[in-house]
Design a protein around this motif. Structure first.
Motif, short mmCIF file in Angstrom:
data_model
loop_
_atom_site.label_atom_id
_atom_site.label_comp_id
_atom_site.label_asym_id
_atom_site.label_seq_id
_atom_site.Cartn_x
_atom_site.Cartn_y
_atom_site.Cartn_z
N ILE A 4 -1.98 7.93 2.45
CA ILE A 4 -0.72 7.26 2.18
C ILE A 4 0.10 8.18 1.29
N LEU A 5 1.30 8.51 1.72
CA LEU A 5 2.15 9.41 0.97
C LEU A 5 2.92 8.64 -0.09
N PRO A 6 3.22 9.30 -1.21
CA PRO A 6 3.98 8.62 -2.26
C PRO A 6 5.37 8.20 -1.77
N ALA A 7 5.87 7.13 -2.36
CA ALA A 7 7.17 6.59 -1.96
C ALA A 7 8.29 7.61 -2.19
N GLN B 244 0.82 -1.21 0.00
CA GLN B 244 0.00 0.00 0.00
C GLN B 244 0.85 1.26 0.00
N GLU B 245 2.08 1.19 0.49
CA GLU B 245 2.97 2.35 0.50
C GLU B 245 3.72 2.53 -0.81
N CYS B 246 3.67 1.55 -1.69
CA CYS B 246 4.35 1.63 -2.98
C CYS B 246 3.47 2.37 -3.98
N ILE B 247 3.42 3.67 -3.83
CA ILE B 247 2.60 4.53 -4.66
C ILE B 247 3.47 5.67 -5.18
N GLY C 5 6.64 3.27 9.14
CA GLY C 5 5.80 3.12 7.97
C GLY C 5 4.41 3.68 8.21
N PHE C 6 3.54 3.51 7.23
CA PHE C 6 2.17 4.05 7.31
C PHE C 6 1.33 3.21 8.26
N ARG C 7 0.56 3.90 9.08
CA ARG C 7 -0.40 3.24 9.97
C ARG C 7 -1.72 3.99 9.91
N TYR C 8 -2.80 3.27 9.86
CA TYR C 8 -4.12 3.89 9.92
C TYR C 8 -4.37 4.36 11.36
N ALA C 9 -5.21 5.36 11.51
CA ALA C 9 -5.55 5.88 12.84
C ALA C 9 -6.28 4.81 13.63
#
Length: 182
Positions: free
Chosen positions: A157-160, A71-74, A177-181
């Motif tokens: 989610i921020l771009p890579a 999901q972070e690979c954007i 890394g990214f975590r949802y609230a």
């Protein structure tokens, strides 16, 4: 003593069939969802989405790196709001923008943002490394610049390429890394 029927006015229900539930609700904004985050039934798109951690063929700007999760690979080019900002500045990638550099990587700007953060969120742990605080504030400033205001517990989610540039500027031995609230 009045009964409940006496208190309720007579209502003409002949137009009840014209009532549509949710007719005044705003439409969902799906333009912010990356194209690759919701693969179609085409098997090649699904394979490409699953292989994002293995390679960077999904990157359209040429700067992205593989991240810890799919999901972070954007890429910045996959998110409409960011892509519009890139095109407006005639850049290939959003970290190349001087606005990005001035807004998200300038320590003096982040220092001022820290006072706003302290006022709105509360104190920062004294044992927290300054690079970690700067990195967190840089992510927040990027989100503010692109999406303006998300609201409490709403995350993007921020771009890579953005994450890697911020991590390069404010390095650490460990990243969450990214975590949802919660």
């Amino acid at each position: 003593m009045e009964t409940l029927e006496d208190e309720i006015p007579n209502v003409d229900l002949s137009d009840a069939e014209n009532i549509r539930p949710y007719q005044f609700e705003p439409l969902a904004n799906t333009s912010e969802t990356p194209r690759s985050a919701t693969p179609d039934n085409d098997s090649s798109d699904v394979e490409d989405f699953q292989d994002r951690q293995v390679n960077t063929n999904w990157c359209e700007c040429g700067i992205c790196i593989s991240m810890a999760t799919q999901q972070e690979c954007i890429c910045c080019q996959e998110i409409a709001a960011i892509s519009a900002e890139v095109e407006a500045g005639a850049h290939q990638c959003i970290p190349e923008s001087p606005i990005f550099t001035d807004n998200c990587l300038n320590r003096h700007v982040l220092h001022v943002s820290m006072y706003e953060y302290l006022q709105n969120v509360g104190p920062i742990d004294d044992n927290q490394p300054s690079h970690q605080v700067d990195r967190h504030l840089a992510y927040r400033r990027f989100v503010r610049w692109i999406w303006h205001f998300l609201g409490k517990s709403n995350r993007k989610i921020l771009p890579a390429c953005v994450v890697s540039k911020i991590r390069e500027t404010f390095p650490s031995e460990q990243y969450c890394g990214f975590r949802y609230a919660r």
